[in-house]
Design a protein around this motif. Structure first.
Motif, short mmCIF file in Angstrom:
data_model
loop_
_atom_site.label_atom_id
_atom_site.label_comp_id
_atom_site.label_asym_id
_atom_site.label_seq_id
_atom_site.Cartn_x
_atom_site.Cartn_y
_atom_site.Cartn_z
N ILE A 181 -1.97 -8.44 -4.65
CA ILE A 181 -0.51 -8.39 -4.74
C ILE A 181 0.13 -8.89 -3.45
O ILE A 181 1.08 -9.68 -3.48
CB ILE A 181 -0.03 -6.95 -5.08
CG1 ILE A 181 -0.49 -6.56 -6.49
CG2 ILE A 181 1.48 -6.84 -4.96
CD1 ILE A 181 -0.29 -5.09 -6.82
N ARG A 235 0.84 -1.21 0.00
CA ARG A 235 0.00 0.00 0.00
C ARG A 235 0.87 1.26 0.00
O ARG A 235 0.56 2.24 -0.66
CB ARG A 235 -0.92 -0.02 1.22
CG ARG A 235 -1.85 1.14 1.32
CD ARG A 235 -3.03 0.98 0.41
NE ARG A 235 -3.98 2.06 0.70
CZ ARG A 235 -4.81 2.54 -0.18
NH1 ARG A 235 -4.88 2.04 -1.37
NH2 ARG A 235 -5.60 3.52 0.14
N LYS A 248 -2.06 4.89 -4.46
CA LYS A 248 -3.30 5.26 -5.15
C LYS A 248 -4.15 4.07 -5.55
O LYS A 248 -5.27 4.22 -6.01
CB LYS A 248 -2.98 6.09 -6.40
CG LYS A 248 -2.41 7.46 -6.09
CD LYS A 248 -2.17 8.24 -7.36
CE LYS A 248 -1.61 9.62 -7.07
NZ LYS A 248 -1.40 10.38 -8.32
N SER A 249 -3.63 2.86 -5.36
CA SER A 249 -4.35 1.65 -5.76
C SER A 249 -5.43 1.29 -4.74
O SER A 249 -5.33 1.62 -3.57
CB SER A 249 -3.38 0.48 -5.91
OG SER A 249 -2.48 0.74 -6.95
N GLY A 250 -6.42 0.57 -5.23
CA GLY A 250 -7.52 0.14 -4.37
C GLY A 250 -7.14 -1.03 -3.49
O GLY A 250 -6.14 -1.72 -3.73
N TYR A 251 -7.97 -1.29 -2.49
CA TYR A 251 -7.69 -2.35 -1.52
C TYR A 251 -7.67 -3.73 -2.16
O TYR A 251 -6.89 -4.59 -1.77
CB TYR A 251 -8.71 -2.30 -0.37
CG TYR A 251 -8.50 -1.13 0.54
CD1 TYR A 251 -7.43 -1.09 1.42
CD2 TYR A 251 -9.36 -0.04 0.51
CE1 TYR A 251 -7.21 -0.01 2.25
CE2 TYR A 251 -9.16 1.05 1.35
CZ TYR A 251 -8.08 1.05 2.21
OH TYR A 251 -7.87 2.13 3.02
N GLN A 252 -8.52 -3.95 -3.16
CA GLN A 252 -8.57 -5.25 -3.80
C GLN A 252 -7.24 -5.56 -4.51
O GLN A 252 -6.69 -6.65 -4.37
CB GLN A 252 -9.72 -5.32 -4.80
CG GLN A 252 -9.87 -6.68 -5.45
CD GLN A 252 -11.05 -6.73 -6.41
OE1 GLN A 252 -11.63 -5.72 -6.77
NE2 GLN A 252 -11.40 -7.93 -6.83
N LYS A 253 -6.72 -4.60 -5.24
CA LYS A 253 -5.44 -4.78 -5.94
C LYS A 253 -4.30 -5.00 -4.94
O LYS A 253 -3.46 -5.88 -5.13
CB LYS A 253 -5.15 -3.56 -6.82
CG LYS A 253 -3.87 -3.67 -7.61
CD LYS A 253 -3.69 -2.46 -8.51
CE LYS A 253 -2.43 -2.58 -9.34
NZ LYS A 253 -2.28 -1.41 -10.24
N ILE A 254 -4.29 -4.21 -3.89
CA ILE A 254 -3.24 -4.34 -2.86
C ILE A 254 -3.33 -5.72 -2.21
O ILE A 254 -2.32 -6.37 -1.96
CB ILE A 254 -3.37 -3.22 -1.80
CG1 ILE A 254 -3.24 -1.84 -2.44
CG2 ILE A 254 -2.35 -3.40 -0.69
CD1 ILE A 254 -1.96 -1.57 -3.16
N LEU A 267 2.14 1.55 -3.60
CA LEU A 267 1.06 1.79 -4.57
C LEU A 267 -0.09 2.51 -3.89
O LEU A 267 -1.22 2.03 -3.85
CB LEU A 267 0.59 0.45 -5.16
CG LEU A 267 1.66 -0.42 -5.80
CD1 LEU A 267 1.09 -1.76 -6.22
CD2 LEU A 267 2.31 0.29 -6.99
#
Length: 134
Positions: free
Chosen positions: A66, A52, A57-63, A55
């Motif tokens: 990963i 997090r 600016k990324s959303g929780y699902q993407k984080i 990244l």
């Protein structure tokens, strides 16, 4: 749109969380009062916060995806038992980062740790959304 100051503040918060979780994880290994899975759960939380941080600016699902991929990858890599990597694993830092041996229970702990992070994040977003409406 998020300003640079807000992003810096969020990154600082995640950096601080990473340090706190690392300290808690190390302390959890120093006592028999804390079950072993807690350290693995905290490892996943630290990984989530670290991804997090990178990244932001990324959303929780993407984080979450990963983070789980990294945790699972490290755990699966423990099935590889070459002399050179076992020598790394025999050091304190190597054992903390790479682990020592594959356990299915670690995969469950990683999943729980990431799930906790996602639920906290979604709750925070939900709470902020409804708070703005007051």
């Amino acid at each position: 749109m998020t300003s640079k100051n807000q992003l810096l503040k969020k990154r600082f918060t995640y950096a601080l969380l990473i340090l706190i979780v690392i300290a808690a994880g190390l302390l959890s290994r120093k006592t028999t009062l804390v079950p072993l899975f807690v350290g693995d759960l905290l490892y996943a939380v630290m990984m989530f916060c670290g991804i997090r941080f990178l990244l932001i600016k990324s959303g929780y699902q993407k984080i979450a995806i990963i983070s789980l991929a990294v945790c699972y990858g490290i755990e699966l890599a423990q099935l590889y038992q070459a002399p050179w990597i076992n020598q790394l694993r025999s050091t304190t830092l190597g054992a903390l980062v790479l682990g020592r041996g594959f356990l299915w229970s670690d995969m469950v702990a990683y999943t729980a740790g990431i799930a906790i992070c996602v639920f906290i994040g979604l709750y925070k977003v939900h709470f902020q959304f409804y708070r703005k409406g007051e």
